[in-house]
Structures are given as C-alpha cells and as structure tokens.
Design a protein around this motif. Structure first.
Motif, mmCIF file in Angstrom:
data_model
loop_
_atom_site.group_PDB
_atom_site.id
_atom_site.type_symbol
_atom_site.label_atom_id
_atom_site.label_comp_id
_atom_site.label_asym_id
_atom_site.label_seq_id
_atom_site.Cartn_x
_atom_site.Cartn_y
_atom_site.Cartn_z
ATOM 1 N N ALA A 101 0.834 -1.280 0.029
ATOM 2 C CA ALA A 101 -0.137 0.006 0.061
ATOM 3 C C ALA A 101 0.881 1.096 -0.083
ATOM 4 O O ALA A 101 0.597 2.274 -0.801
ATOM 5 C CB ALA A 101 -0.824 -0.055 1.352
ATOM 6 N N LEU A 102 2.068 1.112 0.801
ATOM 7 C CA LEU A 102 2.809 2.332 0.835
ATOM 8 C C LEU A 102 3.458 2.887 -0.298
ATOM 9 O O LEU A 102 3.335 3.955 -1.043
ATOM 10 C CB LEU A 102 3.955 2.115 1.866
ATOM 11 N N GLU A 103 3.907 1.834 -1.152
ATOM 12 C CA GLU A 103 4.600 1.934 -2.457
ATOM 13 C C GLU A 103 3.301 2.305 -3.509
ATOM 14 O O GLU A 103 3.693 3.153 -4.522
ATOM 15 C CB GLU A 103 5.155 0.802 -3.049
ATOM 16 N N GLU A 104 2.256 1.963 -3.470
ATOM 17 C CA GLU A 104 1.355 2.220 -4.450
ATOM 18 C C GLU A 104 0.794 3.719 -4.196
ATOM 19 O O GLU A 104 0.637 4.487 -5.108
ATOM 20 C CB GLU A 104 0.142 1.388 -4.151
ATOM 21 N N MET A 105 0.574 4.237 -2.950
ATOM 22 C CA MET A 105 0.211 5.416 -2.526
ATOM 23 C C MET A 105 1.451 6.348 -3.087
ATOM 24 O O MET A 105 1.058 7.634 -3.677
ATOM 25 C CB MET A 105 0.067 5.508 -1.153
ATOM 26 N N LEU A 106 2.698 6.059 -2.743
ATOM 27 C CA LEU A 106 3.698 6.982 -3.297
ATOM 28 C C LEU A 106 3.760 7.058 -5.015
ATOM 29 O O LEU A 106 3.930 8.059 -5.173
ATOM 30 C CB LEU A 106 4.936 6.201 -2.745
ATOM 31 N N ALA A 107 3.578 5.802 -5.447
ATOM 32 C CA ALA A 107 3.503 5.901 -6.974
ATOM 33 C C ALA A 107 2.546 6.988 -7.377
ATOM 34 O O ALA A 107 2.677 7.866 -8.369
ATOM 35 C CB ALA A 107 3.313 4.776 -7.661
ATOM 36 N N MET A 115 8.688 10.959 1.628
ATOM 37 C CA MET A 115 9.323 10.198 0.772
ATOM 38 C C MET A 115 9.265 10.701 -0.786
ATOM 39 O O MET A 115 10.321 10.604 -1.409
ATOM 40 C CB MET A 115 8.509 8.852 0.829
ATOM 41 N N ALA A 116 7.998 11.225 -1.147
ATOM 42 C CA ALA A 116 7.956 11.882 -2.356
ATOM 43 C C ALA A 116 9.010 13.026 -2.821
ATOM 44 O O ALA A 116 9.677 13.170 -3.646
ATOM 45 C CB ALA A 116 6.355 12.185 -2.849
ATOM 46 N N ASP A 117 8.797 13.726 -1.570
ATOM 47 C CA ASP A 117 9.952 14.953 -1.500
ATOM 48 C C ASP A 117 11.336 14.364 -1.911
ATOM 49 O O ASP A 117 12.095 15.019 -2.593
ATOM 50 C CB ASP A 117 9.765 15.626 -0.327
ATOM 51 N N ALA A 118 11.796 13.574 -1.054
ATOM 52 C CA ALA A 118 13.313 13.089 -1.147
ATOM 53 C C ALA A 118 13.438 12.523 -2.328
ATOM 54 O O ALA A 118 14.393 12.812 -3.143
ATOM 55 C CB ALA A 118 13.353 12.081 -0.141
ATOM 56 N N LEU A 119 12.509 11.687 -3.099
ATOM 57 C CA LEU A 119 12.694 11.035 -4.536
ATOM 58 C C LEU A 119 12.794 12.031 -5.446
ATOM 59 O O LEU A 119 13.603 12.111 -6.500
ATOM 60 C CB LEU A 119 11.592 9.951 -4.754
#
Length: 685
Positions: free
Chosen positions: A214-220, A656-660
């Motif tokens: 869920a974490l990776e999907e929401m991040l995507a 996480m999105a900010d960092a990526l």
C-alpha cells in the motif's frame, strides 16, 4: 508464459493483467486453511473448514432441478451432507460408498444436520494425501478462467519473481524505519502466507506485507500527481497583478460582507494569480459557503488586466444560475458576459462565438459546450471549473488548452461543494493547492433533519401545508426508484411525474411545479424560474436540483427513497434549504426495513450539518472511488491501498516523495511506471 493462449490473454487483459508483475500484484481476496482437518462433529455453521471421512451414501434427484447429495462421516461420528446442483454423471459416479473423501467449504444448517453446498473436494485413494503447508489463496474471479487455472498462473508468475536487488525500489533504511518487509517478501507472504500468520491483521488489511505494498502504491500515485504538477508549472502563465478597480467596486456593491474564510481564500487565489506560473487551486466549501463570489473576484482580476475568464459548470441548470448571479454582480460594472450552452444554436451561437473570439465577451459562462471545437478565446487567462469531479479529464484538459497566447496556459480555479476529507484531498489532489472555505455566511440557520418511514407519507401533506401557510416554499425530491443504468432518467422522471400528480390531487389549492431530466431545457428553466420567483409553492423534482439551486425562501426539503443515496448527495440536496434566515427542515423518507449502512447514513445526517464530518463518514462507508467519481478524475483505482484504512501512511508518503523527486528522479519514474503506468497522463487535468 506457458498456459496462456490468445483467448486467456484477452480475458486477463480485460482485468488489467498484461504482464508478469500484474499477476504478482493480483492479491488473494481471502484464504482457505487446508493445512489441517476439522473433525465433522466439531464443525461450526458459517465457519469454513476442511474435513475428511468415508462416503456413506449418495442420492441424485431430478424433481425440480438436478441435485446430488453425498453423505459422509468420520471417526468423530459426526455426519455431513455435501449438496451439488451443478454436476455431471461422471462426477456423481466418482462418489462410491466407502471411498475416502476430503472436502473444504462452509457448513450451514440443513434438513438433516449440517451441509456444505458446492464444496471443493477430492476423492482420495488408500494412500495418505499430504495436507497443504500454507494457507490456500482465493483470487478475485476472472470471467472465463477457472480458480484452479488462475492459481496455477499466479504460482508460475511467482516462480519468475526476481531477487530483492532487481525488484526493490525503496531504500532499505526507509523500510527498516517503518518495520516493513521488502517488496519480494511482501508479495510472497500475501500469496503464500505461512500457517502461523496473524489472520486478524491479514483480514483487516493491516499486515506489514499489505502495508508495504500500500505504501509503494500510494507513493506512486502521489509522485505521478506531483510530476504532472511540475510539468504543468513548467508552462508559463500571464501574471495578473492587482491594479484594477473592479474588485474594489464589486466588494463595495455586494449586499453582504465576505466572511473571514472567503477573504482568506481570495487572498490565497490573488497570490497565485500574481505569479508567472499557472495557478492550480481547488477551493472547497460546504453547501452555501459562498464559493461563487470568490470565483467572481478572481475573474475580475483577469478582466481588470484586459484578459478573459471562463466559468464551466456541469449542468445547464447550474451554469444558468451562475450566469444570472454573475450578471447581477458584474454587468453593473460594465462587464460583458457571454452565455454558451448546447441549446444556444444558429445565429445566436455564431454571435456568441464571435464575441468570445474577438475578446468583446470578457466573461464566458457555460457547460461543456465551452470546450467544443469552434469555441476560440482571444486571450483566456483564467478557467474556473465548478463541481470539477462531474467532468471527464479530457474535458478539463480541452478547456485548459484553449487558453492564453504565446504558449501560455490559463490559471485554473477548481471549485467543489462536495467536501473532500483531508486524507483524500492529500492523496487525490497532490497536483493542486487546496483552499477551504470553512465558514458559512452569518444568519444561516442549521437545517433540522428527521428520518421517517414511507408509511408515514400522508403526514407530510400537513407539514407542506403548514410551511406554505407561513409563506414558505418546499421541495419534494424523487430519487431513482429502480437501480438500472439505461433508462434510469426515464424511471426517475416517471417517479417524479407520478408523485407530482398524486400531490396535485391531494392538494389542489397548492401551486405545484415539476422538474426532471427528460424535460426540454426551456421547460426546466421555466419551472425553476417560477419557483425562484415565488409563483410556485412546491417543486417536485429529481436529483437534477442537487447542486447550486438557490431559493432562500424554500424551508422544507423532502427526499424520497433517501436510503438509496450516498451521504454526499443527501447532504447536497439538504443544502437547497436553510439558505435564508427561516428555520428549515429536511425529511428523509425511507423504505423499511433499513440496511445497516443505510441506517448509519441517515443517522449521520440527523446528527450533523458539517459537510466535512459527513465526507469522512462517506469515505468510511463507500470508499474513495465513489466519493471522488474516480472513473472521471483520471486517478486509477487503488489496487491494494485503501485511503480510509491507510490514511496514516500519507504524511510518510509525502516526505518520501519529496526526497525522491529531489534526489532520485529516475527512481521516482520507475515507481510511477510500476504502479500507475499509462494512467499518469490524466492527472494533470
């Protein structure tokens, strides 16, 4: 892949399964515990279990429909009947008396004790057949592909699952901080959970393996929206400096003062408009919070700068109401307003198109007709979209693409009267700045809401008479009586017509009007205008009056079949009353008996008038897709994440999105590609 021919590939593709990784992420909807046997005597009704025993007898009957019954028993001296309604002769012959049988299913009380209907089973030889070592996954059904075949395909796909170094896209330290497994471990755990897995966590969707996906999907999804925003802001927009007089003139002429919330939101809009990059702002406000005046003030900033503004609404009714309101405010300031909808045709249409193209029309108001070919603006600087979730994505992109000159794009102001819970706004509108008008104008009285059974319908006649005797007006809303897609408006219209005739017979002295979706636009507008002018006492309508109709003198709203509507729609309808200073009421008329969710909806409405509290409850009850109108927002449906359940992950997703985006843009692209793929392009609308 072995085992998949052209026909199977087509069936899988219809459910979005085209690559190996799609099968890795096609997660089980439940699990069957075939790792142990339950004694027949210990079976519990409603609790799925696996049993093994000897066949006592079989019986086939063909009276009303074919039926096969198999009686079995085990050493616990319990007996169980297996019942089949669909079977072949060969299958019936396999159930020989005395043969060993293993079956899995959910027992239920039958005529002669417990029975299982259509269990899965195996007739065993004399050798010992090993039990499963892990829980057996049950996958969401795919038409034309049997459950066993689907299970084998997923197993084969998992055999090709690469190692962590090839598969893992998130830094190890991030996962360690959250106490989450790698993607490979998470996928394998969810397809083949060990026998000691915590079934409670798994069924609640809160197992670390589920949280990891869920974490990776929401991040995507978050990254995809942010990417779209970045790409849109790479375009230039013309800054609209605050130097004209029109804003001050309108503020001085309005018969009311802006609330603090309206002033705050307009300041946020003004700051955006002054920048050389396109504004992308969502203004949400509860029913009646006063979004239209903020939109009018924003439009004046564009008009003051010698440019054009456009306002697009989803229905002619709402667009016309905006046109009437804005004419009243802006025409006295010398501003030329053009109206464009599907029913403006022939020479009248040509004249409007000429005014829009020449720039003579400074403010253009209409429906999706604004986006059609042949509608050319001279210099569109601001596009205002009302009730944005009602529009398809391509429609919004089409309006944006009509704007500006020299490659500039217009500023975009998006408005909605459907309050969106904070968690949902964070996830679904990461490409927009969000402003909230969280204050109602003074003098509004809260609407009293009651729910009554349809059997008490006759009492409402007295209630309507009492409201009309006080000089007030009332709505009677007929919602869809039968749930079917095609012909829905026809059934709704019939229901409204019947109600109209019944009420007219019951109250011949009351002036009653009718509005429904199958009437000609002119007839609808005439009925609405008569109601607004006080020439009608009672308006029987379908849900076409859900959004934007403003009649301050209406103080009673009756909603028929209220149990069939979602909370957001009920709240919108209730918002048509309570717009003046008189005490107002909303009656939710329901058909008994009420289901648990319907009861919860009606209770929520009775307890609160706060649209944001109602939206949070709606999110819990219906999920995010329906709340946002997902099919139209362009947001792909979440496959694994659930925004109401996984909301606590959102702050982490944002950081996480900010960092990526700052440090690893290529990694961000790979994460988007894995989960969102081609749907990403829509999110910029």
């Amino acid at each position: 892949m072995r085992g998949i021919g052209p026909q199977s590939a087509e069936k899988l593709a219809a459910r979005g399964l085209a690559r190996l990784r799609d099968l890795w992420l096609w997660l089980p909807r439940e699990y069957e515990d075939r790792t142990r046997l339950t004694p027949v005597a210990a079976l519990q009704p409603g609790v799925a279990a696996q049993v093994e025993g000897r066949i006592l007898a079989t019986e086939t009957a063909f009276r009303f429909r074919p039926m096969l019954k198999v009686a079995m028993a085990d050493e616990s001296r319990g007996t169980l009947t297996l019942r089949f309604f669909h079977f072949r002769g060969q299958q019936a012959n396999a159930f020989r008396a005395g043969a060993r049988l293993r079956a899995y299913g959910t027992p239920r009380p039958g005529q002669l004790g417990l029975e299982m209907v259509h269990p899965s089973y195996r007739v065993l030889g004399d050798e010992d057949a090993a039990l499963d070592e892990a829980l057996a996954p049950v996958y969401p059904a795919i038409e034309g592909i049997g459950p066993q075949t689907l299970r084998k395909l997923v197993e084969r796909a998992l055999g090709a699952l690469p190692g962590d170094d090839a598969l893992e896209l998130l830094p190890c330290e991030w996962l360690a901080e959250q106490g989450l497994p790698t993607l490979r471990d998470a996928v394998l755990t969810l397809h083949q959970p060990p026998t000691d897995v915590d079934m409670g966590l798994l069924q609640a969707g809160r197992h670390p393996a589920q949280r990891r996906l869920a974490l990776e999907e929401m991040l995507a999804h978050h990254l995809s929206l942010r990417r779209q925003r970045i790409s849109l802001q790479a375009h230039a927009a013309t800054p609209l400096p605050a130097k004209g007089k029109a804003v001050a003139q309108l503020l001085a002429a309005l018969p009311f003062q802006l609330t603090e919330a309206q002033s705050r939101v307009f300041d946020e809009v003004q700051r955006d408009l002054a920048r050389p990059m396109p504004m992308l702002r969502l203004v949400q406000g509860d029913v009646g919070a006063g979004k239209t005046v903020v939109a009018a003030l924003a439009a004046l900033r564009a008009i003051d700068a010698g440019r054009q503004a456009a306002l697009m609404a989803p229905t002619e009714l709402l667009a016309e109401q905006h046109a009437n309101t804005l004419r009243g405010w802006l025409e006295p300031l010398g501003i030329r307003i053009a109206w464009l909808a599907g029913r403006v045709t022939g020479k009248a249409r040509e004249a409007v198109l000429g005014e829009v193209a020449s720039g003579a029309a400074q403010m253009v108001i209409g429906t999706h007709a604004l986006m059609q070919q042949g509608v050319d603006f001279k210099d569109l600087a601001l596009a205002i979209i009302d009730e944005q979730h009602r529009f398809g994505v391509q429609q919004r992109l089409a309006l944006r693409d009509k704007g500006g000159v020299d490659g500039n794009v217009p500023h975009q102001l998006v408005m909605t009267a459907t309050p969106i819970p904070r968690t949902l706004a964070m996830a679904a509108y990461a490409d927009l700045d969000v402003s909230v008008i969280d204050q109602l104008p003074p003098g509004r009285t809260p609407v009293q809401t009651v729910a009554i059974s349809a059997e008490r319908r006759p009492q409402l006649i007295d209630r309507i008479r009492a409201a009309i005797a006080e000089g007030r007006q009332a709505y009677w809303v007929c919602t869809l009586i039968e749930e079917q897609e095609d012909g829905a408006t026809r059934i709704e219209a019939q229901a409204a017509q019947t109600t109209f005739e019944t009420l007219r017979d019951a109250m011949p002295d009351i002036r009653i009007g009718l509005v429904h979706g199958r009437m000609k636009p002119k007839e609808k507008q005439a009925a609405m205008a008569a109601f607004k002018a006080g020439e009608l006492d009672l308006l029987v309508a379908t849900t076409v009056i859900e959004v934007g109709v403003d009649v301050p003198n209406a103080s009673l709203m009756i909603i028929e079949n209220a149990e069939r509507l979602g909370l957001a729609q009920l709240h919108q309808l209730r918002g048509r009353v309570g717009r003046g200073s008189a005490e107002s009421s909303c009656v939710l008329l329901y058909q008994a008996p009420l289901g648990a969710i319907a009861r919860e909806r009606l209770d929520t409405l009775r307890q609160t008038n706060d649209g944001f509290v109602i939206a949070e409850k709606d999110l819990q009850l219906r999920g995010p897709g329906e709340l946002l109108g997902t099919r139209q927002t362009g947001l792909a449906e979440f496959r694994i994440a659930d925004l109401s359940r996984d909301a606590d992950l959102l702050p982490r997703v944002q950081s996480m999105a900010d960092a990526l985006l700052a440090d690893s843009p290529e990694l961000a692209d790979r994460i988007i590609e894995r989960w969102v793929g081609g749907a990403a392009r829509y999110a910029s609308a």
